[in-house]
Design an enzyme around this catalytic site. Structure first.
Site, PDB file in Angstrom:
ATOM      1  N   ASP A   9      15.215   7.179  32.706  1.00 32.34           N
ATOM      2  CA  ASP A   9      14.531   7.988  33.715  1.00 32.34           C
ATOM      3  C   ASP A   9      14.370   9.434  33.228  1.00 32.34           C
ATOM      4  O   ASP A   9      15.075  10.337  33.676  1.00 32.34           O
ATOM      5  CB  ASP A   9      15.321   7.946  35.018  1.00 32.34           C
ATOM      6  N   HIS A  57      10.908   9.812  37.393  1.00 30.93           N
ATOM      7  CA  HIS A  57      10.491   9.684  38.803  1.00 30.93           C
ATOM      8  C   HIS A  57      10.119  11.028  39.416  1.00 30.93           C
ATOM      9  O   HIS A  57       9.394  11.070  40.408  1.00 30.93           O
ATOM     10  CB  HIS A  57      11.537   8.932  39.631  1.00 30.93           C
ATOM     11  N   SER A 114      17.491  15.452  41.321  1.00 26.70           N
ATOM     12  CA  SER A 114      16.840  14.597  40.332  1.00 26.70           C
ATOM     13  C   SER A 114      16.191  15.440  39.241  1.00 26.70           C
ATOM     14  O   SER A 114      15.397  16.336  39.530  1.00 26.70           O
ATOM     15  CB  SER A 114      15.765  13.735  40.996  1.00 26.70           C
TER      16      SER A 114
END
Length: 662
Positions: free
Chosen positions: A165, A28, A597
């Protein structure tokens, strides 16, 4: 030192995993690059991307990475001569001016240096961070969306989670080692340090730690800020994002090209919408604002316990409340004005930006806001191309129609007077006004838009462009609001600094500074949690869970090859001996937030065991408080990363480059 392997990548984090500039981050985090590089014919978001050799690696448009070189306490230099200023707005302006002078002088020395000064504790301390900037980032491998986004919005922020991810990119520099723009002659960067993948098994209670760039937390805010967000900011944003997502979904339902164009914005809005809803639920369920108020009762008891503390801190909470009362007077109008400037379409956004820059540059140099110069404008011009990569006109138009209707529905006393000319025209509906604006404006042309940043406000107005006219008409209100909110920010920041001073004095212990996009470390064991009575979440998910959730329908549409690997138990060397399966994700008791992230997760030896990508829904108020029992980080297990890369993608050469022993 391990920090030499840690990168800030866009709004996320990443780490070097080979001597040839290979980095790992989240899918992402790389999503925007994949979206910009995709077309209906080459849909990398859906199908993924793999470069089997260096020449096939593709650009990550608009992406930059930063590597920390140096950090230094510059509090004395920044506050030099500033403390004499009593007016908070003047003081704040002088601080920003000092910061701009310091960073500009450092950045002039080298083209690939970025200097930033970060305020800690609302300005109690200032730290200078110097980074090496990399501008040539290329995509190496990203799994298909059915792995990288498995579970989609439904599973976002949730546990159990089976999302792969992750993505691999590569950092390139000039032959001389500078962080240059993309060029075919550039070479892979050779970092001082890169992370090695752990060989040991990973199990419950093992120590983990994370280094990355968490965005922002608000853990020392008062009840005023908490209530403002719970009752105003979060509900408005949730409704706003929900409605825009619905527009996107409706208008791109049968248009693959359109779906790709808006994918980045849609993903960002959906992520924020669920995050804000989680914060609302968390604050409501834990009676968070009342707990803040109860804490402040005790705080005031301490403040009033002796004359000295009463003199210094006696009015802080009342003064902060008074600041919020000022901005509450025109809250409805200001919320809509913010939409008009940010989520009302690309063309209006660019027109507003060009007009505001022209008006600022028209001022004498000494009167401009700090940091406003030709180089900043050039950076804005350079970034325009990336905005147009996400431009899809039907959605753009619909967003403007929606924004103008919101303006028209504002009550008396909260009107945006400069735009009444649109609504007073009985011969033209809002929809017709927007249709006409898009028909006659040239702002759908990136090259034309670039020219707007080189002319004066008068020249812009003379173009008679409908979007520039809107920007011109709202400019007086924009300026008025800017000054009000600058004053609010300066005053409330000073008061918050005093509040932290009081907490220091009251509690007698050090407080860690709120996250502010600078490098931080957090550590904790692998550990499950109990979200409700009689419920216990185990700390690992496995490939078996991917199969169990598979429905064949997005977002639970696992690829056929992955399902075959699971059925055949073709795990390679990536099976966990205790789970007897390939681990997919794990929970651990680390403290992260947005910006983390893509951060590497390491074991006690500093070896790579995973990549952080999410937090659990039950702890969505973690930006406001850390809950030891409930808050968990969700990370993709490095063994799943290796399994997907080797067995699913047949990209064992990536593992070879990482010196993986298997």
């Amino acid at each position: 030192s391990l920090y030499n392997a840690i990168l800030q990548l866009g709004g996320g984090s990443a780490s070097f995993v080979s001597s040839e500039g290979l980095i790992i981050t989240n899918h992402h985090v790389a999503f925007g690059a994949l979206q910009r590089a995709s077309t209906a014919e080459n849909d990398y978001l859906t199908n993924g991307f793999l470069a089997r050799n260096r020449v096939d690696e593709i650009q990550a448009p608009g992406y930059e990475a930063r590597l920390l070189l140096e950090m230094k306490d510059v509090t004395k230099e920044i506050l030099k001569a500033v403390n004499k200023l009593k007016n908070p707005t003047e003081r704040d302006y002088a601080i920003n001016e000092n910061i701009a002078k310091m960073t500009e002088s450092l950045e002039k020395e080298k083209e690939d240096i970025d200097a930033r000064v970060a305020a800690m504790y609302n300005g109690k301390q200032y730290i200078l961070f110097i980074y090496k900037v990399f501008k040539d980032i290329r995509i190496v491998y990203a799994p298909p969306g059915s792995i990288g986004k498995y579970g989609g919005d439904i599973d976002n922020w949730m546990w159990p989670r089976q999302t792969g991810d992750f993505s691999f990119l590569r950092v390139y520099v000039s032959p001389e080692g500078y962080g240059a723009e993309f060029n075919v002659d550039n070479v892979p960067y050779q970092p001082k340090v890169w992370l090695k993948v752990a060989n040991d098994d990973l199990k419950n209670n093992d120590l983990t730690f994370i280094m990355g760039y968490p965005g922002a937390t608000t853990r020392y805010r008062t009840s005023n800020s908490a209530a403002w967000n719970l009752n105003n900011n979060y509900p408005f944003s949730i409704q706003n994002f929900t409605e825009i997502i619905a527009i996107m979904d409706k208008l791109t339902e049968n248009d693959p090209e359109g779906k790709i164009k808006v994918a980045g914005l849609r993903a960002g809005l959906a992520n924020a919408q669920k995050n804000f809803q989680g914060k609302v639920d968390g604050m409501t369920n834990t009676n968070y604002v009342q707990k803040k108020l109860d804490f402040e009762v005790e705080f005031n008891k301490w403040v009033n316990s002796n004359p000295e503390t009463k003199e210094k801190y006696g009015t802080i909470l009342k003064d902060i409340k008074a600041q919020y009362a000022i901005i509450n007077k025109t809250r409805e109008r200001d919320d809509v004005l913010g939409i008009l400037q940010g989520l009302a379409g690309t063309q209006l956004g660019i027109a507003d930006m060009a007009y505001n820059i022209a008006k600022e540059m028209e001022k004498p140099k000494k009167e401009r806001r700090p940091g406003f110069d030709e180089s900043a404008i050039q950076r804005t011009i350079d970034a325009l191309q990336y905005q147009y990569m996400s431009y899809y006109e039907p959605v753009d138009q619909a967003m403007l129609v929606r924004a103008l209707k919101m303006v028209n529905n504002l009550p008396s006393g909260q009107r945006i007077e400069g735009l009444e000319y649109i609504f007073s025209n009985s011969n033209m509906t809002i929809e017709e006004f927007v249709d006409n604006a898009y028909a006659i404006s040239k702002l759908n042309d990136p090259e034309y838009s670039e020219t707007l940043f080189e002319i004066t406000p008068d020249a812009l107005e003379a173009l008679n462009d409908p979007f520039i006219k809107i920007a011109e008409r709202i400019y007086p209100l924009t300026e008025e609001n800017r000054k009000i909110y600058e004053s609010f920010a300066a005053n409330v920041t000073e008061l918050r600094k005093q509040y932290i001073d009081a907490l220091y004095e009251w509690k007698g212990s050090n407080l860690y500074p709120d996250a502010n996009s600078t490098m931080r470390l957090t550590a904790g064991p692998i550990k499950g949690y109990s979200p409700a009575d009689a419920v216990w979440y185990k700390p690992f998910t496995t490939l078996k869970g991917v199969v169990q959730k598979n429905t064949g329908i997005e977002p639970f549409n696992a690829p056929a090859k992955l399902l075959e690997l699971a059925v055949e138990k073709n795990y390679g060397n990536w099976v966990d001996p205790e789970l007897n399966d390939v681990p997919v994700a794990f929970l651990h008791q680390c403290d992260i937030t947005g910006g983390n992230s893509g951060s590497p997760v390491m074991n006690a030896k500093g070896e790579l065991i995973g990549v952080a990508f999410d937090g659990n829904y039950e702890a969505m108020i973690s930006d406001w408080q850390y809950d030891f029992e409930l808050q968990r980080t969700i990370s993709v297990d490095i063994r799943y990363v290796m399994f997907i890369t080797e067995k699913f993608a047949n990209a064992g050469f990536i593992l070879n480059e990482m010196d993986i022993v298997r």
